[in-house]
Design a protein around this motif. Structure first.
Motif, short mmCIF file in Angstrom:
data_model
loop_
_atom_site.label_atom_id
_atom_site.label_comp_id
_atom_site.label_asym_id
_atom_site.label_seq_id
_atom_site.Cartn_x
_atom_site.Cartn_y
_atom_site.Cartn_z
N ARG A 100 -39.30 -2.24 -35.58
CA ARG A 100 -39.83 -3.19 -34.62
C ARG A 100 -38.77 -4.24 -34.34
O ARG A 100 -38.89 -5.36 -34.77
N ASN A 101 -37.74 -3.90 -33.63
CA ASN A 101 -36.61 -4.79 -33.30
C ASN A 101 -36.57 -6.01 -34.22
O ASN A 101 -36.70 -7.14 -33.79
N THR A 102 -36.41 -5.75 -35.50
CA THR A 102 -36.40 -6.81 -36.50
C THR A 102 -34.96 -7.11 -36.93
O THR A 102 -34.23 -6.19 -37.29
N THR A 103 -34.60 -8.40 -36.87
CA THR A 103 -33.23 -8.78 -37.22
C THR A 103 -33.02 -8.69 -38.73
O THR A 103 -33.84 -9.17 -39.50
N PHE A 116 -33.40 -3.01 -45.47
CA PHE A 116 -33.02 -2.57 -44.13
C PHE A 116 -32.21 -1.29 -44.27
O PHE A 116 -31.29 -1.22 -45.09
N THR A 117 -32.57 -0.29 -43.49
CA THR A 117 -31.95 1.01 -43.69
C THR A 117 -30.92 1.31 -42.61
O THR A 117 -30.64 2.46 -42.33
N SER A 220 -25.18 -15.41 -31.07
CA SER A 220 -25.68 -15.11 -32.42
C SER A 220 -25.57 -13.61 -32.67
O SER A 220 -25.39 -12.82 -31.75
N LYS A 221 -25.68 -13.25 -33.94
CA LYS A 221 -25.69 -11.83 -34.30
C LYS A 221 -27.13 -11.44 -34.60
O LYS A 221 -27.79 -12.08 -35.40
N GLU A 222 -27.63 -10.43 -33.93
CA GLU A 222 -28.99 -9.95 -34.17
C GLU A 222 -28.95 -8.45 -34.40
O GLU A 222 -29.26 -7.68 -33.51
N PRO A 223 -28.58 -8.03 -35.61
CA PRO A 223 -28.62 -6.59 -35.86
C PRO A 223 -30.06 -6.14 -36.10
O PRO A 223 -30.71 -6.58 -37.05
N LEU A 224 -30.58 -5.32 -35.22
CA LEU A 224 -31.97 -4.87 -35.32
C LEU A 224 -32.02 -3.49 -35.96
O LEU A 224 -31.23 -2.62 -35.61
N GLY A 225 -32.92 -3.32 -36.89
CA GLY A 225 -32.98 -2.01 -37.53
C GLY A 225 -34.30 -1.74 -38.19
O GLY A 225 -35.12 -2.65 -38.36
N PRO A 226 -34.52 -0.49 -38.58
CA PRO A 226 -35.75 -0.15 -39.30
C PRO A 226 -35.68 -0.63 -40.75
O PRO A 226 -34.59 -0.76 -41.31
N LEU A 227 -36.83 -0.91 -41.36
CA LEU A 227 -36.83 -1.37 -42.74
C LEU A 227 -38.00 -0.76 -43.51
O LEU A 227 -39.00 -0.35 -42.91
N VAL A 228 -37.83 -0.73 -44.83
CA VAL A 228 -38.87 -0.21 -45.74
C VAL A 228 -39.03 -1.21 -46.88
O VAL A 228 -38.27 -2.17 -46.99
N ARG A 229 -40.01 -0.93 -47.76
CA ARG A 229 -40.22 -1.82 -48.92
C ARG A 229 -39.13 -1.64 -49.95
O ARG A 229 -38.56 -0.57 -50.11
N HIS A 230 -38.87 -2.71 -50.71
CA HIS A 230 -38.06 -2.59 -51.91
C HIS A 230 -38.73 -1.63 -52.88
O HIS A 230 -39.94 -1.51 -52.91
N GLY A 231 -37.94 -1.01 -53.73
CA GLY A 231 -38.52 -0.33 -54.88
C GLY A 231 -38.78 1.15 -54.69
O GLY A 231 -39.18 1.82 -55.62
N ASP A 232 -38.58 1.68 -53.48
CA ASP A 232 -38.73 3.12 -53.32
C ASP A 232 -37.45 3.62 -52.65
O ASP A 232 -37.40 3.84 -51.45
N ASN A 233 -36.41 3.79 -53.49
CA ASN A 233 -35.09 4.08 -52.92
C ASN A 233 -35.02 5.45 -52.27
O ASN A 233 -34.28 5.64 -51.31
#
Lengths: 338, 431
Positions: A100-103, A116-117, A220-233
């Motif tokens: 979700r276009n998340t910086t 962030f993956t 500004s720098k806005e790198p947008l990317g998909p992300l997941v929870r910590h702890g499940d590598n």
């Protein structure tokens, strides 16, 4: 007695919740659908079309992951999230991944405990002004009134930029993007500032886009990317390498048109490893050999997705810019598939 | 005498025909003079009003009349209009189904919510126009919620049937126990209904294909349908709960009284949007991720709680307005608590409370658009998210929000007209 039963139940629930968090891949496979968090609607990045199917550049990442894991790019439950609900939805396990276009910022990665993956779009804050104003650089904006969405990082970036350059400005606080477009057109402010992709989409929706210019500065720098929870590598790896597969496919010249041909085997080892005709990369991820082939076949490689959703032939008309491959002067640089 | 008579030069022998009143005092001129130009100030106001109306018509007229209905994107609209003023209604033509039903409700099933909407009027008629329709038709009203659930959500018919039977069981238990005490009756009814539902819950599991319509999960619902569902469900649930809370607050039993007071004051002290965020965000942490308590249900519970607290206070106002003589009269007739409330107090108190209840209902119905903030696609959510987020429609505002305003206006204006009619019907003072 009753109390102990109660505590046992709570412990069991806690344990199963912990187990669930540890094995997202197994959960997704068992459920048969991927729960992917997206925006409630952003031009070019995610929005349902007239038939109710989600489309867009962020949606394409979800579809690629679903295709890799479940062999079905439509086996997705899209969970629409707002800027305020997106992180709790991910943290509470309601969604498996957020596209979700998340910086990507330090606090979100470290303090909010997300991973962030990768980056699927390098954005940055820019300015749009009416051409009639005769401004050609953001450095000439001293004393301007600026429409700005409140409560966003763009607000802070703006303050920093003007302070750094010893300029004054008068902010016109605005709640939503739709409102700011109207305010800007009505002349309530001289300048509209937000992410450049948003500016381009906004400008494209104007009656006469050519009357407005987007200034060259990116503040500004806005790198947008998909992300997941910590702890499940394992799950994080899977999402990361699915995105990398799309990027690498463009670099290696794998497109939706020639992928069937290339998947029969080539004399280029990296293509073979990516498409599963050589090596065991898929098994290492807990998937089969053809995972990347399926992910790429959904909508093509990164370049094809870009061109189809937000590229220069679309109304949004974004140039590749920073989002070109490293071989062409951009920042996209997928690590080797080896 | 006759002498004076003969001296007269002229004697009228017949009555003059009636002359018409002067032009200034009749017909349209009189009406204009009296209503529009009766004084200098009123003349100025009239002229200002005429100018305003003229301005509005010339401003919106071409926009409405030149409206384009058939293109497939905003830029095509602009090509067709070619610089003229005109609306781009094509967005409504293309996306009307998404605005009404949300973007995920299967389009071959639109007849189901449509039918439920039509039946809503059938169900409401006996309730709203009690003097016109026989009382027996109220059975339709009682069945409607379960029928509507079956139509909108689908699934096996056994779920709504057992739910209905649960209420029937509860009702009979109440009837038996209320003779001993009103609170006993209420408690017994709730417990027996819950037990019935728990037991039959296992049965529906086995009969999930019995007379089943294709099920539609509630997250697939949206558009104006979602506003209507939230509005109708929450208002109709909050009325009985609000009555109970209002009575509870007046109760002499301390525990019941304090539970009611704390509930009402807490809910009234919290903004609705906060409750919605709790429903969406905070509960997600407490409930396991796969829990079946879906978002719509959580939102319905929160909005119902919010509305019941307000309605309880409105009804408390009605109860307080009744003279104590009414309570005493009911007691002196030998009626117990439940009877005196049902037969004497509540009919009068509710009549007084009608404007307040309608006020809360209309406000609540409009507040349902707040769910767009927690990423539900109600009418406003559909407009702000998916439709403005589509590349072809980004930039269309007036047409979409005007459409939304029109829908809400129709519903709210009808509610308010009905309540005024009802107040006239129930008036007993012959004033």
């Amino acid at each position: 007695m009753k109390q102990s039963v109660f505590f046992a139940a709570v412990t069991a629930a806690g344990l199963s919740a912990g187990a669930a968090a540890a094995g997202t891949l197994d959960d997704v496979k068992a459920r048969g659908t991927l729960n992917c968090g997206v925006t409630t609607g952003l031009v070019g990045f995610a929005a349902p079309n007239a038939n109710g199917e989600w489309e867009g550049f962020d949606v394409a990442v979800c579809r690629a992951v679903a295709a890799a894991v479940l062999s079905d790019p439509t086996a997705i439950e899209f969970v629409p999230t707002t800027g305020k609900t997106r992180f709790t939805a991910l943290a509470s396990g309601e969604i498996d991944m957020l596209a979700r276009n998340t910086t990507w910022t330090f606090t979100r990665d470290v303090d909010l405990k997300f991973e962030f993956t990768g980056v699927n779009y390098y954005d940055g804050q820019g300015f749009m002004v009416p051409k009639a104003l005769g401004v050609s650089s953001a450095k000439e904006l001293d004393g301007a009134t600026v429409c700005i969405q409140t409560g966003t990082t763009t607000e802070l970036n703006l303050a920093d930029y003007f302070r750094k350059n010893n300029m004054d400005y008068e902010p016109v606080p605005i709640e939503t993007n739709a409102e700011s477009q109207q305010q800007y057109l009505a002349g309530a402010c001289d300048v509209y500032t937000t992410d450049r992709s948003g500016l381009a989409a906004t400008r494209a929706s104007f009656e006469t886009p050519s009357d407005h210019v987007i200034l060259p500065e990116t503040i500004s720098k806005e790198p947008l990317g998909p992300l997941v929870r910590h702890g499940d590598n394992e799950w994080g790896d899977l999402v990361r390498w699915t995105l990398n597969a799309l990027i690498a496919a463009e670099e290696l010249g794998i497109t939706s048109a020639n992928i069937e041909e290339l998947a029969k085997g080539t004399n280029r080892p990296e293509v073979n490893r990516l498409l599963g005709t050589e090596g065991t990369l898929g098994e290492m991820l807990g998937l089969d050999k053809e995972w990347a082939k399926r992910a790429i076949m959904v909508g093509g490689n990164y370049g094809e997705l870009f061109a189809k959703n937000i590229g220069e032939s679309t109304p949004i008309g974004l140039a590749r810019g920073l989002n070109a491959q490293w071989t062409e002067g951009g920042l996209l640089y997928a690590p080797p598939f080896r | 005498m006759s002498d004076t008579h003969s001296q007269s030069a002229f004697v009228r022998s017949e009555i003059l025909p009636e002359a018409p009143p002067p032009v200034r005092e009749r017909g349209i001129v009189k009406w204009f003079r009296e209503n529009l130009f009766s004084s200098v100030a009123n003349t100025i106001l009239t002229l200002a009003a005429i100018w305003a109306v003229y301005y509005l018509i010339t401003a919106t007229g071409p926009w409405l009349l030149n409206g384009v209905w058939t293109t497939s994107s905003l830029s095509e609209c602009r090509d067709v209009l070619d610089g003229r003023t005109g609306a781009c209604f094509s967005v409504l033509a293309e996306r009307w189904n998404q605005l009404i039903f949300g973007f995920k409700y299967p389009d071959e099933l639109y007849w189901r919510p449509g039918l439920a909407f039509v039946l809503l009027f059938v169900a409401l008629a006996p309730l709203l126009f009690a003097k016109v329709f026989p009382r027996k038709l109220l059975v339709l009203t009682a069945i409607y919620p379960f029928l509507a659930f079956y139509l909108i959500w689908g699934g096996t018919i056994m779920v709504p049937v057992f739910a209905l039977l649960g209420f029937v069981v509860g009702f009979f238990v109440y009837k038996r126990l209320v003779l001993q005490s009103a609170s006993m009756g209420l408690l017994g009814a709730v417990v027996s209904a819950l037990v019935f539902w728990y037991v039959t819950g296992f049965l529906t599991g086995y009969m999930s294909n019995f007379l089943a319509l294709e099920p539609v999960p509630s997250r697939d619902m949206g558009g104006f349908m979602l506003n209507m569902m939230l509005g109708v469900i929450c208002v109709s649930l909050s009325l009985p709960i609000g009555i109970l809370l209002a009575l509870g607050r007046q109760s002499t039993m301390p525990i019941i009284k304090w539970i009611s007071v704390v509930f009402i004051e807490f809910i009234r002290g919290v903004p609705l949007i906060t409750l919605l965020f709790v429903a969406n965000v905070v509960l997600a942490y407490f409930l396991p991720p796969e829990s079946s308590l879906d978002l719509i249900l959580r939102v319905i519970i929160m909005i119902t709680m919010f509305a019941s607290a307000y309605i309880a206070e409105v009804i408390r106002g009605g109860l307080a307005a009744l003279p104590p003589g009414q309570y005493e009269a009911a007691d002196s007739l030998g009626l117990d608590y439940a009877q005196s409330m049902q037969l004497v107090i509540l009919p009068q108190a509710l009549k007084i409370s009608i404007p307040g209840i309608v006020n809360v209902s209309v406000g609540l119905f409009k507040d349902t658009t707040l769910v767009s903030v927690i990423s539900m696609f109600d009418l406003v959510g559909m407009i702000r998210g998916p439709i403005l987020g589509a590349a072809e429609w980004n930039g269309v505002y007036w047409e979409l929000f005007g459409f939304a305003a029109l829908l809400f206006f129709i519903v709210c204006y009808s509610i308010s007209q009905y309540s005024q009619w009802l107040e006239r019907q129930l008036r007993t003072d012959h004033a």
